[in-house]
Scaffold this active site. Sequence first.
Site, PDB file in Angstrom:
ATOM      1  N   HIS A  71      14.950  34.004  -4.829  1.00 45.24           N
ATOM      2  CA  HIS A  71      16.254  34.496  -4.248  1.00 45.24           C
ATOM      3  C   HIS A  71      16.688  34.066  -2.740  1.00 45.24           C
ATOM      4  CE1 HIS A  71      16.803  37.176  -7.726  1.00 45.24           C
ATOM      5  NE2 HIS A  71      15.308  37.379  -7.563  1.00 45.24           N
ATOM      6  N   SER A 118      25.418  11.668  12.826  1.00 51.01           N
ATOM      7  CA  SER A 118      26.688  12.086  13.190  1.00 51.01           C
ATOM      8  C   SER A 118      27.312  11.283  14.038  1.00 51.01           C
ATOM      9  CB  SER A 118      26.582  13.301  13.578  1.00 51.01           C
ATOM     10  OG  SER A 118      27.834  13.760  14.001  1.00 51.01           O
TER      11      SER A 118
END
Length: 431
Positions: free
Chosen positions: A141, A262
């Site tokens: 989870h 980037s």
Amino acid sequence: MIERYSRPEMSAIWTDENRFQAWLEVEILACEAWAELGVIPKEDVKVMRENASFDINRILEIEKDTRHDVVAFTRAVSESLGEERKWVHYGLTSTDVVDTALSYLLKQANDILLKDLERFVDIIKEKAKEHKYTVMMGRTHGVHAEPTTFGLKLALWHEEMKRNLERFKQAKAGIEVGKISGAVGTYANIDPFVEQYVCEKLGLKAAPISTQTLQRDRHADYMATLALIATSIEKFAVEIRGLQKSETREVEEFFAKGQKGSSAMPHKRNPIGSENMTGMARVIRGYMMTAYENVPLWHERDISHSSAERIILPDATIALNYMLNRFSNIVKNLTVFPENMKRNMDRTLGLIYSQRVLLALIDTGLTREEAYDTVQPKAMEAWEKQVPFRELVEAEEKITSRLSPEKIADCFDYNYHLKNVDLIFERLGLA
């Protein structure tokens, strides 16, 4: 498929030139079979084998009038021949040529994909063995659970890809099938020997029964297999993406000299290859749904599947070829940070050993509920106060009255969780 996601060897299979060449081979092989039966003179077939050719521009020119690509093709081929031109397409219907040639092209594509898959399986195997004992946090989870190893994670991938390899071999056998059975599959104007002869020469099996077409459950099953392989790759890629997050940084895609992450932020090192895998898998899964829509054709055939297959089959094989090669290199060159893995294990302050404490208390005679109710409050306190779980355990009289300091220390040893790593690797044939 756009050039950006295409590799030359696979793309070459799906050119118009190669497609028409496959059509021509089916046509000539059919004439050879007729010659074996004594219907067509062998000398005529010899001339056809030597001289039959086509010009793509001429095919396209004729198709403007015929509005039928196979008719345009056969007329263009006939123009390259003399009297023997009358045997072109003898006893055949269009789909005898198109479907059988398509299966032949898929066979060519499958040979490449099979090599890609086998290489990928080997790369994962070697990476798994390299990191067999590289301890890391297991997460359920998205939350820290118990220790595992990066090698076990990779071994899981390896076993999944072995299953995919077997699935692919089965799908390969199911799609590498030809048919030359005439307009509705009854062999009314074609001898079944022709079908057998052509398929054998092309390395295909002859369909036991067909209509004017091969049944599209074959193509749907094939596309489902490609989609499942792509989805497995995506699953692995998503794992890499999760482990490369800045706050985790347990693995990282290779970042080449001169590479930029980037246009705005010089510090960025992004998992762009793995993200690319997710996008490509979405495309192939979409094509799978189209293949399923192609299964229910009308009666003995319609051509509703044709336009779709001209897109999805070339694109899916090209895309998967790209995915397998790019992701193989990502895994092969993956940077692994064992120290970060150990550091992250410590971030939850020893809570990952709560089950060991629970079971140790049960071993002293407590019921599971009693042990759970003893351990959970200490675990919640560790979460909320950010205090080491072991300190709270060692300060809890309900626990220390039953567990010795040595036993408590033993509960917090991560090596305990690795005791069966060798067994698992042996079971997988990775020892």
